[in-house]
Design a protein around this motif. Sequence first.
Motif, PDB file in Angstrom:
ATOM      1  N   LEU A 172       0.847  -1.189   0.000  1.00 16.06           N
ATOM      2  CA  LEU A 172       0.000   0.000   0.000  1.00 16.06           C
ATOM      3  C   LEU A 172       0.881   1.235   0.000  1.00 16.06           C
ATOM      4  N   ILE A 173       0.695   2.087  -0.998  1.00 15.44           N
ATOM      5  CA  ILE A 173       1.422   3.350  -1.085  1.00 15.44           C
ATOM      6  C   ILE A 173       0.374   4.449  -1.029  1.00 15.44           C
ATOM      7  N   SER A 174       0.303   5.136   0.115  1.00 11.44           N
ATOM      8  CA  SER A 174      -0.714   6.162   0.322  1.00 11.44           C
ATOM      9  C   SER A 174      -0.681   7.204  -0.786  1.00 11.44           C
ATOM     10  N   GLY A 175      -1.851   7.561  -1.282  1.00  9.87           N
ATOM     11  CA  GLY A 175      -1.964   8.555  -2.328  1.00  9.87           C
ATOM     12  C   GLY A 175      -1.675   8.013  -3.715  1.00  9.87           C
ATOM     13  N   PHE A 176      -1.250   6.753  -3.814  1.00 12.63           N
ATOM     14  CA  PHE A 176      -0.933   6.150  -5.107  1.00 12.63           C
ATOM     15  C   PHE A 176      -1.843   4.952  -5.377  1.00 12.63           C
ATOM     16  N   GLY A 177      -1.788   3.950  -4.504  1.00 12.29           N
ATOM     17  CA  GLY A 177      -2.647   2.795  -4.689  1.00 12.29           C
ATOM     18  C   GLY A 177      -2.158   1.585  -3.934  1.00 12.29           C
ATOM     19  N   LYS A 178      -2.811   0.459  -4.190  1.00 13.94           N
ATOM     20  CA  LYS A 178      -2.501  -0.781  -3.480  1.00 13.94           C
ATOM     21  C   LYS A 178      -2.276  -1.902  -4.482  1.00 13.94           C
ATOM     22  N   PHE A 179      -1.144  -2.589  -4.322  1.00 11.14           N
ATOM     23  CA  PHE A 179      -0.831  -3.776  -5.098  1.00 11.14           C
ATOM     24  C   PHE A 179      -1.225  -4.980  -4.258  1.00 11.14           C
ATOM     25  N   ASN A 180      -2.034  -5.874  -4.829  1.00 12.71           N
ATOM     26  CA  ASN A 180      -2.483  -7.068  -4.117  1.00 12.71           C
ATOM     27  C   ASN A 180      -1.948  -8.304  -4.820  1.00 12.71           C
ATOM     28  N   VAL A 181      -1.675  -9.341  -4.032  1.00 17.90           N
ATOM     29  CA  VAL A 181      -1.323 -10.647  -4.594  1.00 17.90           C
ATOM     30  C   VAL A 181      -2.558 -11.523  -4.434  1.00 17.90           C
ATOM     31  N   ARG A 182      -3.068 -12.039  -5.543  1.00 16.90           N
ATOM     32  CA  ARG A 182      -4.259 -12.882  -5.525  1.00 16.90           C
ATOM     33  C   ARG A 182      -3.906 -14.285  -5.984  1.00 16.90           C
ATOM     34  N   GLU A 183      -4.584 -15.252  -5.390  1.00 18.83           N
ATOM     35  CA  GLU A 183      -4.429 -16.648  -5.785  1.00 18.83           C
ATOM     36  C   GLU A 183      -5.505 -16.966  -6.821  1.00 18.83           C
ATOM     37  N   LYS A 184      -5.108 -17.512  -7.952  1.00 12.36           N
ATOM     38  CA  LYS A 184      -6.077 -17.956  -8.954  1.00 12.36           C
ATOM     39  C   LYS A 184      -6.067 -19.479  -8.981  1.00 12.36           C
ATOM     40  N   LYS A 185      -7.240 -20.070  -9.004  1.00 11.93           N
ATOM     41  CA  LYS A 185      -7.362 -21.521  -9.032  1.00 11.93           C
ATOM     42  C   LYS A 185      -7.080 -22.031 -10.442  1.00 11.93           C
ATOM     43  N   SER A 186      -6.777 -23.310 -10.542  1.00 10.51           N
ATOM     44  CA  SER A 186      -6.613 -23.887 -11.875  1.00 10.51           C
ATOM     45  C   SER A 186      -7.983 -23.879 -12.552  1.00 10.51           C
ATOM     46  N   ARG A 187      -7.971 -23.796 -13.880  1.00 10.60           N
ATOM     47  CA  ARG A 187      -9.236 -23.717 -14.609  1.00 10.60           C
ATOM     48  C   ARG A 187      -9.055 -24.289 -16.010  1.00 10.60           C
ATOM     49  N   ASN A 188     -10.181 -24.537 -16.637  1.00  9.17           N
ATOM     50  CA  ASN A 188     -10.158 -25.028 -18.014  1.00  9.17           C
ATOM     51  C   ASN A 188      -9.948 -23.847 -18.948  1.00  9.17           C
ATOM     52  N   GLY A 189      -9.142 -24.066 -19.969  1.00  5.46           N
ATOM     53  CA  GLY A 189      -8.902 -23.055 -20.984  1.00  5.46           C
ATOM     54  C   GLY A 189      -8.952 -23.697 -22.349  1.00  5.46           C
TER      55      GLY A 189
ATOM     56  N   THR B 240      -8.876 -28.218 -25.603  1.00  3.95           N
ATOM     57  CA  THR B 240      -9.108 -27.838 -24.221  1.00  3.95           C
ATOM     58  C   THR B 240      -7.880 -28.191 -23.392  1.00  3.95           C
ATOM     59  N   ILE B 241      -7.437 -27.253 -22.563  1.00  2.07           N
ATOM     60  CA  ILE B 241      -6.280 -27.480 -21.697  1.00  2.07           C
ATOM     61  C   ILE B 241      -6.627 -27.019 -20.284  1.00  2.07           C
ATOM     62  N   ILE B 242      -5.864 -27.466 -19.318  1.00  2.00           N
ATOM     63  CA  ILE B 242      -6.055 -27.035 -17.936  1.00  2.00           C
ATOM     64  C   ILE B 242      -4.959 -26.029 -17.605  1.00  2.00           C
ATOM     65  N   LEU B 243      -5.381 -24.844 -17.217  1.00  2.00           N
ATOM     66  CA  LEU B 243      -4.440 -23.797 -16.820  1.00  2.00           C
ATOM     67  C   LEU B 243      -4.123 -23.976 -15.340  1.00  2.00           C
ATOM     68  N   ASP B 244      -2.856 -23.979 -14.984  1.00  2.00           N
ATOM     69  CA  ASP B 244      -2.421 -24.210 -13.610  1.00  2.00           C
ATOM     70  C   ASP B 244      -2.848 -23.078 -12.682  1.00  2.00           C
ATOM     71  N   ALA B 245      -2.943 -23.413 -11.394  1.00  2.00           N
ATOM     72  CA  ALA B 245      -3.169 -22.399 -10.373  1.00  2.00           C
ATOM     73  C   ALA B 245      -1.955 -21.473 -10.352  1.00  2.00           C
ATOM     74  N   ARG B 246      -2.190 -20.215 -10.036  1.00  2.00           N
ATOM     75  CA  ARG B 246      -1.078 -19.268 -10.035  1.00  2.00           C
ATOM     76  C   ARG B 246      -1.414 -18.083  -9.157  1.00  2.00           C
ATOM     77  N   ARG B 247      -0.405 -17.293  -8.880  1.00  2.00           N
ATOM     78  CA  ARG B 247      -0.585 -16.045  -8.144  1.00  2.00           C
ATOM     79  C   ARG B 247      -0.414 -14.902  -9.132  1.00  2.00           C
ATOM     80  N   VAL B 248      -1.258 -13.879  -8.992  1.00  2.00           N
ATOM     81  CA  VAL B 248      -1.182 -12.713  -9.869  1.00  2.00           C
ATOM     82  C   VAL B 248      -1.158 -11.452  -9.021  1.00  2.00           C
ATOM     83  N   VAL B 249      -0.580 -10.399  -9.573  1.00  2.00           N
ATOM     84  CA  VAL B 249      -0.544  -9.105  -8.901  1.00  2.00           C
ATOM     85  C   VAL B 249      -1.593  -8.215  -9.547  1.00  2.00           C
TER      86      VAL B 249
END
Length: 95
Positions: free
Chosen positions: A46-63, A71-80
């Motif tokens: 969190l940078i006051s007056g600028f914004g907030k960077f979050n780390v989110r967990e994404k589950k594996s999913r069909n793509g 059809t392929i399975i996309l792995d679970a991953r973390r995104v910012v």
Amino acid sequence: MKTTKADLAQRVFDTHEGLTRVQATEAVEAFLRIAKDTLTEGSDLLISGFGKFNVREKKSRNGRNPQSGETIILDARRVVTFKPSGILKNKINGF
């Protein structure tokens, strides 16, 4: 137009008379290193007056492979993600 790390270092150098160009570059590098380490650990930044960077967990999913249609399975991953502060939003929109 995009701003590079070198551009940031130059702006820090230009706006802080007591710093040398090397010190300005080191300051930018240090900030970016701390930001990367924080996000890599899974913590929010969190940078006051600028914004907030979050780390989110994404589950594996069909793509789907767009070229083959397979059809392929996309792995679970973390995104910012980034959410700008109200102050930054207003500045961008000219308020």
